[in-house]
Design an enzyme around this catalytic site. Structure first.
Site, PDB file in Angstrom:
ATOM      1  N   THR A 254      -4.568   4.821   7.251  1.00  0.00           N
ATOM      2  CA  THR A 254      -3.522   4.492   6.290  1.00  0.00           C
ATOM      3  C   THR A 254      -2.624   5.701   6.044  1.00  0.00           C
ATOM      4  O   THR A 254      -3.107   6.783   5.713  1.00  0.00           O
ATOM      5  CB  THR A 254      -4.174   4.050   4.962  1.00  0.00           C
ATOM      6  OG1 THR A 254      -4.950   2.884   5.216  1.00  0.00           O
ATOM      7  CG2 THR A 254      -3.139   3.752   3.901  1.00  0.00           C
TER       8      THR A 254
ATOM      9  N   GLU B 273      -6.847  -5.720   4.254  1.00  0.00           N
ATOM     10  CA  GLU B 273      -7.373  -4.440   3.772  1.00  0.00           C
ATOM     11  C   GLU B 273      -8.316  -4.644   2.590  1.00  0.00           C
ATOM     12  O   GLU B 273      -9.242  -3.861   2.391  1.00  0.00           O
ATOM     13  CB  GLU B 273      -6.228  -3.506   3.399  1.00  0.00           C
ATOM     14  CG  GLU B 273      -6.725  -2.074   3.310  1.00  0.00           C
ATOM     15  CD  GLU B 273      -5.641  -1.092   3.001  1.00  0.00           C
ATOM     16  OE1 GLU B 273      -4.759  -1.436   2.203  1.00  0.00           O
ATOM     17  OE2 GLU B 273      -5.681   0.017   3.544  1.00  0.00           O
TER      18      GLU B 273
ATOM     19  N   HIS C 224     -12.803   5.400  -3.045  1.00  0.00           N
ATOM     20  CA  HIS C 224     -11.794   4.475  -2.509  1.00  0.00           C
ATOM     21  C   HIS C 224     -12.079   3.034  -2.942  1.00  0.00           C
ATOM     22  O   HIS C 224     -11.162   2.227  -3.064  1.00  0.00           O
ATOM     23  CB  HIS C 224     -11.679   4.608  -0.989  1.00  0.00           C
ATOM     24  CG  HIS C 224     -10.291   4.296  -0.513  1.00  0.00           C
ATOM     25  ND1 HIS C 224      -9.169   4.889  -1.041  1.00  0.00           N
ATOM     26  CD2 HIS C 224      -9.830   3.407   0.408  1.00  0.00           C
ATOM     27  CE1 HIS C 224      -8.087   4.397  -0.461  1.00  0.00           C
ATOM     28  NE2 HIS C 224      -8.457   3.487   0.418  1.00  0.00           N
TER      29      HIS C 224
ATOM     30  N   GLU D  44      -0.582   1.773   9.092  1.00  0.00           N
ATOM     31  CA  GLU D  44      -1.828   2.270   9.665  1.00  0.00           C
ATOM     32  C   GLU D  44      -1.548   2.774  11.075  1.00  0.00           C
ATOM     33  O   GLU D  44      -0.609   2.294  11.721  1.00  0.00           O
ATOM     34  CB  GLU D  44      -2.901   1.168   9.736  1.00  0.00           C
ATOM     35  CG  GLU D  44      -3.759   1.059   8.492  1.00  0.00           C
ATOM     36  CD  GLU D  44      -3.059   0.381   7.325  1.00  0.00           C
ATOM     37  OE1 GLU D  44      -2.161  -0.453   7.586  1.00  0.00           O
ATOM     38  OE2 GLU D  44      -3.378   0.689   6.154  1.00  0.00           O
TER      39      GLU D  44
ATOM     40  N   CYS E 148       0.864  -1.193   0.000  1.00  0.00           N
ATOM     41  CA  CYS E 148       0.000   0.000   0.000  1.00  0.00           C
ATOM     42  C   CYS E 148       0.895   1.237   0.000  1.00  0.00           C
ATOM     43  O   CYS E 148       1.797   1.346   0.821  1.00  0.00           O
ATOM     44  CB  CYS E 148      -0.891  -0.032   1.242  1.00  0.00           C
ATOM     45  SG  CYS E 148      -1.710   1.525   1.596  1.00  0.00           S
TER      46      CYS E 148
ATOM     47  N   CYS F 220      -3.508   7.511  -1.640  1.00  0.00           N
ATOM     48  CA  CYS F 220      -4.803   7.576  -2.329  1.00  0.00           C
ATOM     49  C   CYS F 220      -5.922   8.071  -1.423  1.00  0.00           C
ATOM     50  O   CYS F 220      -6.888   8.670  -1.917  1.00  0.00           O
ATOM     51  CB  CYS F 220      -5.203   6.205  -2.857  1.00  0.00           C
ATOM     52  SG  CYS F 220      -3.830   5.175  -3.330  1.00  0.00           S
TER      53      CYS F 220
ATOM     54  N   CYS G 285      -4.884  -0.469  -7.040  1.00  0.00           N
ATOM     55  CA  CYS G 285      -3.739  -0.815  -6.173  1.00  0.00           C
ATOM     56  C   CYS G 285      -3.646  -2.313  -5.914  1.00  0.00           C
ATOM     57  O   CYS G 285      -2.568  -2.898  -5.977  1.00  0.00           O
ATOM     58  CB  CYS G 285      -3.798  -0.035  -4.867  1.00  0.00           C
ATOM     59  SG  CYS G 285      -4.982  -0.639  -3.651  1.00  0.00           S
TER      60      CYS G 285
ATOM     61  N   TYR H 110      -9.336   0.487  -5.203  1.00  0.00           N
ATOM     62  CA  TYR H 110      -8.902  -0.896  -4.984  1.00  0.00           C
ATOM     63  C   TYR H 110      -8.863  -1.704  -6.281  1.00  0.00           C
ATOM     64  O   TYR H 110      -8.213  -2.743  -6.343  1.00  0.00           O
ATOM     65  CB  TYR H 110      -9.822  -1.579  -3.957  1.00  0.00           C
ATOM     66  CG  TYR H 110      -9.479  -1.225  -2.523  1.00  0.00           C
ATOM     67  CD1 TYR H 110      -8.955   0.021  -2.199  1.00  0.00           C
ATOM     68  CD2 TYR H 110      -9.675  -2.131  -1.489  1.00  0.00           C
ATOM     69  CE1 TYR H 110      -8.637   0.353  -0.896  1.00  0.00           C
ATOM     70  CE2 TYR H 110      -9.357  -1.811  -0.178  1.00  0.00           C
ATOM     71  CZ  TYR H 110      -8.842  -0.563   0.107  1.00  0.00           C
ATOM     72  OH  TYR H 110      -8.517  -0.239   1.398  1.00  0.00           O
TER      73      TYR H 110
HETATM   74 FE1  SF4 Z   1      -3.384   1.847   0.048  1.00  0.00          FE
HETATM   75 FE2  SF4 Z   1      -4.734   0.912  -2.032  1.00  0.00          FE
HETATM   76 FE3  SF4 Z   1      -5.936   2.552  -0.251  1.00  0.00          FE
HETATM   77 FE4  SF4 Z   1      -4.052   3.438  -1.972  1.00  0.00          FE
HETATM   78  S1  SF4 Z   1      -6.092   2.619  -2.492  1.00  0.00           S
HETATM   79  S2  SF4 Z   1      -4.235   3.921   0.193  1.00  0.00           S
HETATM   80  S3  SF4 Z   1      -2.668   1.720  -2.048  1.00  0.00           S
HETATM   81  S4  SF4 Z   1      -5.145   0.474   0.109  1.00  0.00           S
HETATM   82 FE    FE Z   2      -7.060   1.343   2.002  1.00  0.00          FE
END
Ligand code: SF4
Ligand code: FE
Length: 484
Positions: free
Chosen positions: A191, A448, A293, A258, A100, A104, A300, A297
């Site tokens: 995060t 996550e 968000h 985190e 991660c 984001c 990422c 996902y």
């Molecule tokens: Fe982390 Fe993925 Fe959230 Fe970006 S979108 S903060 S990489 S978990």
């Molecule tokens: Fe996240």
């Protein structure tokens, strides 16, 4: 300065007086702490790629506010193409870090707060949107990393914020005065919190009138008086204390992070406040942030999935089973699952629409379908990777055993794979698979995937709300010749 590089970002963190606790003690220099530094390196990659001509098309954008070139992580999306580029950039960063990269949450919060403040001002004549535009210009010019902070600790989940035994269990306004507001409470599972210059706070759920003290959004520097953070543990995290280059970490360069962020009577001036008691907008803000968000996902996790699939294919080579049909089939299955997640991320972006404020919002139904798939497919991809890797992934000795004059040769003899393969390379790949599926990176890849951006049930509620089931029934009845 509107584009920092990775090194400048890391140096900028040193200038902050961020209050961080780890293992019960205050950490004086969190930037160089071996358990924290890999997560900083991951964020630094978001800066490095924006400065690399090869990746600038994806990782930078032209600001709709100033017309200047900025890091895409500070961008307000101006089109469906921007939304798709965001997902592609996240896949790229997942590939580069195998973890991660944290930045984001801020980007998703910017876009949700931007459109929501516009609508609050339209209804109430407030100045939240102007406050936020001024703040965004500051963020873009300084190229800041911002923790988009939504999740409260929540206490007894059967009770709303105002009926909790401890009134601070949801972050709240405790005082309003002519200069600003004072807030108390905490945000959990944050995060990248320690690695952020600023925090952008949003309410955690839809609120009713009784909960209006909890309907609050604002921005605050990470080292503002009254803010402290308690760093979250990760599986196998102390392996990072064993030294850089340690094979046992699997990926000792990059990681996620985190923390629990605590607000003890923190003062926020009015020009940094974006929502204050207009409780009916809390749910809208939550829904928009969560939607963005959930889209994220689809980028990422796919990038980290690429690394895991590659590692599993390497493990097959090192185990000498790369030609077996069932191994090839398992790799195909992993790829199909991973690309399905990507398809969802791209699809909800391609169907994005313009908000009243002018930035672009993803298709919310498809974003929720995306995240619902993410709660499942990385688990299956991990299962298949572990299947291909073999049990050695969790029984192999430590690097110290391989280095020892007493045991090194024995380990190398008995853990050697096919002729022409390197035993240490084999061990490194297995450790990487362990890192992503069970170790520190598993926080970001597996758990996550389940709970980040909202737990599975939250998506099912949104899917149900937007599914248009009555319309589907109407379609069926029409074809069946039913006229009621
Ligand atoms: Fe982390 Fe993925 Fe959230 Fe970006 S979108 S903060 S990489 S978990
Ligand atoms: Fe996240």
């Amino acid at each position: 300065m509107s584009l920092m590089n990775g090194k400048q970002y890391i140096e900028s963190l040193r200038k902050l007086n961020t209050k961080v606790y780890l293992f019960g003690k205050r950490v004086d220099n969190f930037v160089d702490h071996p358990m924290i530094r890999p997560s900083i390196n991951s964020v630094a990659m978001t800066y490095e790629l924006a400065c690399d001509p090869e990746y600038q098309n994806l990782c930078t954008a032209v600001s709709g506010l100033t017309g200047k070139k900025i890091n895409r992580f500070c961008h307000l999306h101006q089109s469906q193409e921007d939304l798709m580029k965001k997902v592609k950039m996240q896949r790229l960063l997942g590939q580069k870090t195998g973890s991660c990269f944290q930045r984001c949450v801020g980007m998703d919060a910017f876009n949700a707060v931007y459109s929501t403040t516009f609508e609050i001002d339209e209804k109430y004549g407030t100045t939240y949107h102007k406050n936020f535009v001024d703040y965004m210009i500051y963020v873009q010019e300084q190229d800041l990393t911002v923790d988009g902070a939504m999740t409260d600790p929540k206490g007894d989940r059967s009770l709303p914020p105002s009926r909790q035994e401890d009134p601070d269990i949801y972050l709240r306004i405790v005082e309003k005065n002519k200069d600003g507001i004072i807030v108390n409470g905490a945000k959990a599972h944050q995060t990248g919190a320690v690695n952020s210059h600023e925090h952008l706070i949003m309410p955690t759920a839809a609120m009713k009138e009784d909960d209006k003290a909890y309907a609050v959004s604002f921005a605050v520097p990470s080292d503002a008086p009254g803010i402290s953070m308690i760093y979250g543990r990760q599986s196998c995290d102390t392996r990072k204390l064993e030294g850089t280059g340690c094979m046992d970490c699997g990926n000792c360069t990059f990681g996620g992070q985190e923390a629990l962020v605590v607000f003890d009577h923190v003062f926020i001036p009015w020009n940094r406040v974006f929502l204050c008691e207009e409780y009916e907008f809390a749910g809208i803000l939550v829904e928009r942030f969560a939607g963005y968000h959930r889209q994220s996902y689809g980028g990422c996790k796919v990038g980290v999935g690429d690394v895991l699939i590659g590692a599993a294919a390497c493990a097959a080579d090192y185990n000498g089973v790369q030609k077996a049909m069932h191994i090839k089939d398992k790799l195909i299955e992993m790829i199909q699952l991973n690309e399905t997640l990507y398809s969802c991320g791209i699809a909800c972006s391609a169907l994005g629409t313009e908000t009243a404020a002018g930035n672009y919002q993803i298709d919310n139904l498809l974003a929720n379908v995306c995240k619902q798939n993410v709660t499942r497919f990385p688990y299956e991809i991990s299962r298949l990777a572990e299947d291909i890797a073999g049990g050695l992934m969790v029984t192999m000795p430590s690097q110290a055993d391989f280095d020892s004059p007493e045991t090194g040769e024995i380990c190398k003899k008995y853990f050697k794979g096919p002729k022409g393969t390197d035993v240490m390379e084999r061990m490194k790949i297995l450790r990487l698979i362990e890192n992503i599926t069970l170790g520190a990176a598993a926080v970001g890849y597996r758990t996550e995937s389940m709970h980040g951006a909202g737990s599975p049930q939250a998506q099912r509620i949104m899917i149900s709300r937007q599914s248009g089931l009555d319309e589907k029934k109407r379609l069926a009845k029409k074809l069946a010749g039913i006229n009621t």
